[in-house]
Design an enzyme around this catalytic site. Structure first.
Site, PDB file in Angstrom:
ATOM      1  CG  PHE A 109      -0.401   0.589   2.447  1.00 37.71           C
ATOM      2  CD1 PHE A 109       0.448  -0.124   3.268  1.00 37.71           C
ATOM      3  CD2 PHE A 109      -0.726   1.891   2.803  1.00 37.71           C
ATOM      4  CE1 PHE A 109       0.963   0.436   4.419  1.00 37.71           C
ATOM      5  CE2 PHE A 109      -0.215   2.465   3.954  1.00 37.71           C
ATOM      6  CZ  PHE A 109       0.636   1.732   4.763  1.00 37.71           C
ATOM      7  CE  LYS A 110       5.264   1.397   4.714  1.00 36.77           C
ATOM      8  NZ  LYS A 110       4.654   0.117   5.119  1.00 36.77           N
ATOM      9  CG  ASP A 111       3.759   0.883  -4.610  1.00 33.76           C
ATOM     10  OD1 ASP A 111       4.922   1.293  -4.430  1.00 33.76           O
ATOM     11  OD2 ASP A 111       3.485  -0.291  -4.932  1.00 33.76           O
TER      12      ASP A 111
END
Ligand SMILES: *Cc1c(COP(=O)(O)O)cnc(C)c1O
Length: 461
Positions: A109-111
């Site tokens: 999810f960090k993208d």
């Protein structure tokens, strides 16, 4: 919109300065002076927007110093790298919703935040004619997402330290196979803590930091939180058809960045009944929510390593509101925390915390059982971080409640843990599989700040 510091020691700054500042110069965290309020009418008018359109509506409220057309372009570029047209699709399984946040280039999810942050950095540097050398330490996920956020961008070099041989094979490949010449991987012969201490030491050297315009990408950057606010709205709009229905979100939590974005959405008026704060055995935040006990324990290694954190760096942002927006109280609390390793709360404060959050700590064995059960009943494979949140959601669920569980990583990134749970590895997406055949680039180095410093001096932009 202007930004202030939780410690009260800066003149309010614009969005663009907040992005470039990262950590506030007084050591606090940046927050918007106010939260824009979203009415039910507005929510209704957003019902049919695409992810990118919705992102523009929300982010432009906080970034009013960026011309609308530029912001639109940055948002569109950031999410063009996602392989799902919905960006963050949502599915329903076993009575809960799963919000898949892992369709970006590094499958975590960090993208969602770092693709936007990379484009914002590049845009702002071009406008100011400045350059930046990003320096960061990673135990795996953040490093690759940060590298993919800025690879190939002008005026930015990125230096990421990872502990040699101590990340998963896929994580190492994701970082070291990126061919762009502005990417520098340092494989330090030590642990993640060594890497982090080196980075801290170099950031603490103010002349060095200034000379090389060192920049940070850790989760305290306000733009990262802001990018994540969008998917709470997006998911709510997808799931609720009645205009004011309250739902719950279950968030597997480490540094409190992701769940703080949910808190921002709630403060903006999104009908969120509660945020479920799910932790693994590193449960300081669960103890805090349930009994007001915020005291540091030892970090335990688990099968959900991106949540193996004791002191959550974004928690100060929430405390600012809990303490009645008082920088004095924040400063006093953190002075005391520095001395005793503890924060104290009044009964009224604890009652407020329990209005905002419900928290559960999930053991590794429960996490494996959840992966196994989910797989058996639905054929769907959860990654171990997501499974922590799903386990908490299923335990907390009451009749008729809708709960959205944030799925923070693709299961293939944590194949070993999944195999322990279900006896087989998840299928590996083609983009990850092909990394195995690519050449790797990294500089193996002693875990010594002076070696790292010399390397940066040689390769800085
Ligand atoms: C970073 C991360 C988390 C924790 O998110 P925070 O914002 O630090 O709370 C959870 N799951 C995965 C897969 C992560 O990479």
């Amino acid at each position: 919109m202007k930004y202030i510091s939780t410690r009260g020691g800066i003149t309010p700054v614009k969005f663009r300065d907040a992005v470039m500042m990262g950590l506030a110069t007084d050591g606090g965290l940046l927050l918007p002076e106010t939260f824009p309020l979203i009415t039910n009418e507005t929510l209704k008018s957003w019902q049919n927007l695409s992810y990118q359109e919705l992102a523009f509506e929300i982010i432009s409220l906080f970034a009013d110093d960026i011309p609308p057309n530029d912001l639109k372009r940055l948002i569109n570029a950031s999410y063009s790298t996602f392989e799902n047209p919905e960006i963050t699709p949502i599915i329903r399984k076993n009575g809960v919703y799963i919000l898949e946040l892992f369709h970006g280039p590094t499958f975590a999810f960090k993208d969602v935040a770092l693709q936007l942050l990379g484009n914002l950095f590049s845009y702002l540097l071009k406008e100011s004619g400045e350059k930046m050398n990003i320096l960061g330490a990673t135990s795996g996920d953040t490093g690759s997402a940060a590298i993919y956020g800025v690879r190939g961008k002008a005026n930015i070099n990125i230096f990421i330290l990872h502990p040699h041989g101590k990340t998963s094979k896929i994580q190492e490949l994701q970082m070291t196979t990126v061919p762009d010449s502005n990417v520098f991987n340092i494989a330090a012969e030590g642990t993640f803590d060594h890497c982090q201490n080196i980075v801290k030491k170099l950031f603490g050297d103010i002349p060095f930091k200034k000379k090389y315009s060192l920049g940070a990408v850790n989760s305290i950057n306000w733009a990262r939180v802001l990018a994540q606010v969008v998917y709470y709205f997006y998911a709510w709009l997808k799931v609720t058809k009645e205009s004011s229905k309250e739902i719950l979100f279950s968030v597997p939590t480490g540094n409190f960045g992701d769940i703080f974005a949910g808190y921002v959405a709630k403060r903006m008026g999104l009908p969120i009944k509660k945020l479920i704060l799910a932790t693994n055995e590193n449960n300081i935040l669960t103890r805090m929510v349930n009994s007001g006990d915020y005291s540091i324990g030892k970090v335990v290694s688990t099968i959900s390593p991106s949540m193996d954190i004791q002191v959550a760096s974004n928690f100060e942002r929430y405390l600012y509101y809990l303490f009645g927006e008082s920088p004095e109280k924040i400063k006093a609390a953190f002075d005391n925390f520095g001395k005793t390793g503890k924060l104290e709360f009044s009964e009224a404060e604890l009652a407020q915390v329990q209005k905002d959050f419900l928290s559960l700590s999930v053991t590794q064995s429960e996490t494996r059982k959840t992966i196994a059960l989910f797989y058996k009943e639905t054929g769907y494979i959860l990654d171990p971080h997501t499974a922590v949140g799903v386990n908490a959601a299923i335990k907390a669920k009451q009749d008729g409640e809708d709960i959205i569980c944030l799925a923070t990583a693709h299961p293939a990134k944590f194949g070993d843990a999944v195999k322990q749970a279900i006896g087989r590895e998840p299928d590996i997406p083609a983009q990850l599989k092909k990394l195995e055949s690519l050449p790797q680039r990294s500089e193996k180095m002693a875990a010594d700040p002076e070696k790292v410093r010399a390397y940066i001096e040689k390769h800085a932009i």
